[in-house]
Design an enzyme around this catalytic site. Structure first.
Site, mmCIF file in Angstrom:
data_model
loop_
_atom_site.group_PDB
_atom_site.id
_atom_site.type_symbol
_atom_site.label_atom_id
_atom_site.label_comp_id
_atom_site.label_asym_id
_atom_site.label_seq_id
_atom_site.Cartn_x
_atom_site.Cartn_y
_atom_site.Cartn_z
ATOM 1 N N ASN A 1 -5.677 12.512 -0.183
ATOM 2 C CA ASN A 1 -4.858 11.721 0.717
ATOM 3 C C ASN A 1 -5.796 10.915 1.590
ATOM 4 O O ASN A 1 -7.024 11.011 1.493
ATOM 5 C CB ASN A 1 -3.933 12.626 1.542
ATOM 6 C CG ASN A 1 -2.849 11.816 2.259
ATOM 7 O OD1 ASN A 1 -2.164 11.010 1.652
ATOM 8 N ND2 ASN A 1 -2.736 12.023 3.557
ATOM 9 N N LYS A 2 -5.208 10.107 2.486
ATOM 10 C CA LYS A 2 -6.017 9.249 3.333
ATOM 11 C C LYS A 2 -7.138 10.012 4.025
ATOM 12 O O LYS A 2 -6.922 11.135 4.511
ATOM 13 C CB LYS A 2 -5.103 8.605 4.388
ATOM 14 C CG LYS A 2 -5.773 7.617 5.302
ATOM 15 C CD LYS A 2 -6.506 6.524 4.556
ATOM 16 C CE LYS A 2 -5.621 5.860 3.532
ATOM 17 N NZ LYS A 2 -6.360 5.066 2.522
ATOM 18 N N ARG B 1 -6.861 -0.102 -7.887
ATOM 19 C CA ARG B 1 -7.190 0.995 -6.957
ATOM 20 C C ARG B 1 -7.214 2.301 -7.769
ATOM 21 O O ARG B 1 -6.287 2.577 -8.518
ATOM 22 C CB ARG B 1 -6.180 1.098 -5.815
ATOM 23 C CG ARG B 1 -6.169 -0.124 -4.896
ATOM 24 C CD ARG B 1 -5.319 0.114 -3.656
ATOM 25 N NE ARG B 1 -6.011 1.020 -2.701
ATOM 26 C CZ ARG B 1 -5.424 1.507 -1.598
ATOM 27 N NH1 ARG B 1 -4.145 1.247 -1.349
ATOM 28 N NH2 ARG B 1 -6.110 2.287 -0.776
ATOM 29 N N ARG C 1 0.849 -1.181 0.000
ATOM 30 C CA ARG C 1 0.000 0.000 0.000
ATOM 31 C C ARG C 1 0.887 1.235 0.000
ATOM 32 O O ARG C 1 2.092 1.138 0.158
ATOM 33 C CB ARG C 1 -0.917 -0.012 1.209
ATOM 34 C CG ARG C 1 -0.216 -0.422 2.541
ATOM 35 C CD ARG C 1 -0.707 0.285 3.754
ATOM 36 N NE ARG C 1 -0.597 1.700 3.613
ATOM 37 C CZ ARG C 1 0.531 2.393 3.830
ATOM 38 N NH1 ARG C 1 1.633 1.792 4.189
ATOM 39 N NH2 ARG C 1 0.530 3.698 3.691
ATOM 40 N N GLY C 2 0.269 2.375 -0.214
ATOM 41 C CA GLY C 2 1.054 3.598 -0.342
ATOM 42 C C GLY C 2 1.195 3.926 -1.815
ATOM 43 O O GLY C 2 1.596 3.078 -2.617
ATOM 44 N N ALA C 3 0.869 5.163 -2.163
ATOM 45 C CA ALA C 3 0.794 5.515 -3.582
ATOM 46 C C ALA C 3 2.050 5.136 -4.380
ATOM 47 O O ALA C 3 1.954 4.414 -5.383
ATOM 48 C CB ALA C 3 0.478 7.011 -3.700
ATOM 49 N N GLN D 1 -3.454 2.704 9.386
ATOM 50 C CA GLN D 1 -2.086 2.811 8.880
ATOM 51 C C GLN D 1 -1.195 3.636 9.815
ATOM 52 O O GLN D 1 0.027 3.536 9.768
ATOM 53 C CB GLN D 1 -2.042 3.446 7.480
ATOM 54 C CG GLN D 1 -2.641 2.582 6.373
ATOM 55 C CD GLN D 1 -4.092 2.886 6.102
ATOM 56 O OE1 GLN D 1 -4.847 3.221 7.032
ATOM 57 N NE2 GLN D 1 -4.529 2.769 4.861
ATOM 58 N N ASP E 1 -1.995 10.956 -2.442
ATOM 59 C CA ASP E 1 -2.267 9.911 -3.426
ATOM 60 C C ASP E 1 -2.486 10.490 -4.813
ATOM 61 O O ASP E 1 -2.261 9.811 -5.815
ATOM 62 C CB ASP E 1 -3.468 9.081 -2.982
ATOM 63 C CG ASP E 1 -3.130 8.279 -1.743
ATOM 64 O OD1 ASP E 1 -3.213 8.842 -0.628
ATOM 65 O OD2 ASP E 1 -2.729 7.106 -1.889
HETATM 66 C C1 LIG Z 1 3.469 7.874 0.341
HETATM 67 S S1 LIG Z 1 1.989 7.009 0.615
HETATM 68 C C2 LIG Z 1 0.791 8.124 0.183
HETATM 69 C C3 LIG Z 1 -0.579 7.740 0.722
HETATM 70 O O1 LIG Z 1 -0.988 6.378 0.427
HETATM 71 C C4 LIG Z 1 -1.752 5.882 1.547
HETATM 72 O O2 LIG Z 1 -2.957 5.268 1.159
HETATM 73 P P1 LIG Z 1 -3.154 3.659 1.348
HETATM 74 O O3 LIG Z 1 -2.591 3.265 2.689
HETATM 75 O O4 LIG Z 1 -4.666 3.472 1.245
HETATM 76 O O5 LIG Z 1 -2.422 3.025 0.179
HETATM 77 C C5 LIG Z 1 -2.044 7.119 2.358
HETATM 78 O O6 LIG Z 1 -3.097 7.873 1.789
HETATM 79 C C6 LIG Z 1 -0.723 7.836 2.219
HETATM 80 O O7 LIG Z 1 -0.738 9.140 2.685
#
Ligand SMILES: CSC[C@H]1O[C@H](OP(=O)(O)O)[C@H](O)[C@@H]1O
Length: 357
Positions: free
Chosen positions: A246-247, A85, A48-50, A196, A236
């Site tokens: 973002n989240k 996604r 996960r993570g963009a 997270q 994101d």
């Molecule tokens: C550098 S990660 C950016 C962003 O991605 C995360 O989303 P997810 O955990 O759903 O993949 C989160 O929004 C982070 O801030």
């Protein structure tokens, strides 16, 4: 934080990922040996993570083309990974970059080229993370000048090395400040429903960075009490006008920060900026299973992992995974390009080609 990229690595003609659905309790590495396995790992947030899902998608293309470099195989793999996604533009940016690298080649050459292009995306993200750390550190040092006691920072979700191919985005300046000996403390927002924030606490604990885990809902009060000097979060997708997805929960923190004059920064590489997206209204917001709201995963007193049902299976719930913070609430965007005002992204638009990061 680790020197290599433990979240994702190539092993022969397969890839190995750190399964983030098992953290912070278990460090489990999973081998992915097919396009479908890579797509599932992204969709189910094992990775996960963009930036990291972008890099994983790139390696997913390499997995798909090992034995079939045809146009049809490339198109099918691209479509499969794009559907995983919708919000993080890094996924689509990485797939566009793979297409640009592979389409001009004869089918026979595409497998080797795909692995090389995926490695380039991963290395480029690591380099971008390092630059974000440097630029963010300079901002934090200027913020800390003349202050007594640790600089009180806040972050939301996880935008650390777990979310990228390097030292992270929002956490890169934090790691850089800690390494430079700047006295800091980080309020870590838990980040319901997938929590997270627990991953950020896990990262910071391993790195010895002083931090305190808080419930998401405590963030506004801490800012009202004057206990937060700066908020840094990841992203994101950043629209051309600076509106940022973002989240979920980021927007609420930005509103509280604005109400109390707290600097609020986005840290993100160029691959997160979508110049084809005019504003936040055009950013697709992922709706994930409502069960993520109803059910939490954790560890029992006996040390067994468990899923706890907070609400009945039929309880109405909705689960937007992201929200959009208007550019007007942001103090700046920290990227490998430096720190830009949210309405100043046009200055780098010409560099936002597939060749850039
Ligand atoms: C550098 S990660 C950016 C962003 O991605 C995360 O989303 P997810 O955990 O759903 O993949 C989160 O929004 C982070 O801030």
């Amino acid at each position: 934080m680790p020197d290599t990229c433990p979240t994702l690595r190539r092993d022969g003609d397969q890839i190995v990922i750190l399964d983030q659905t098992r953290l912070p309790w278990r460090e489990t590495f999973v081998r992915l040996d097919s396009l479908d396995a890579a797509a599932a790992a992204i969709r189910d947030m094992q990775v996960r993570g963009a930036p990291l899902i972008g890099a994983t998608a790139a390696f997913g293309i390499a997995l798909a083309l090992r034995h079939d470099g045809s146009d049809a195989a490339l198109a099918a793999a691209d479509a499969c990974l794009r559907a995983t996604r919708p919000t993080a533009v890094n996924l689509h940016w990485a797939l566009d970059r793979m297409q640009a690298a592979l389409r001009p080649l004869p089918a026979i050459e595409r497998s080797a080229a795909a692995w090389a292009a995926a490695e380039d995306i991963r290395a480029g993200d690591a380099a971008a993370n390092a630059a974000i750390g440097r630029h963010g550190l300079a901002m934090l040092e200027s913020l800390a000048a003349g202050r007594t006691g640790p600089l009180q920072l806040m972050t939301h979700c996880n935008a650390g090395w777990l979310a990228t191919c390097g030292h992270g985005t929002a956490l890169a300046p934090i790691y850089a400040a800690h390494a430079a000996g700047l006295a800091i403390h980080v309020w870590v927002s838990e980040t319901r429903p997938r929590n997270q924030g627990l991953l950020t606490a896990w990262e910071l604990a391993r790195a010895g960075v002083p931090h305190t885990l808080i419930a998401d809902n405590a963030a506004g009060w801490l800012m009202a009490e004057g206990r937060v000097d700066c908020v840094i979060v990841g992203a994101d997708r950043i629209a051309a006008n600076g509106d940022t997805a973002n989240k979920v929960g980021t927007y609420l923190k930005a509103l509280a920060a604005s109400a109390h004059g707290v600097p609020f920064y986005i840290a993100a590489p160029r691959s997160t900026i979508d110049f084809g997206c005019p504003s936040g209204a055009a950013i697709p917001i992922e709706e994930r299973s409502a069960d993520e709201v109803r059910i939490v995963a954790g560890l029992t007193d006996d040390g067994d992992t468990a899923r706890i049902h907070l609400a009945a299976a039929h309880a109405a719930a909705c689960n937007p995974a992201f929200d959009v913070t208007p550019a007007g609430l942001l103090w700046g965007i920290i990227g490998e390009f430096g720190i830009l005002p949210p309405d100043g992204l046009a200055t780098i638009a010409s560099h936002a080609s597939l060749a850039g990061h």
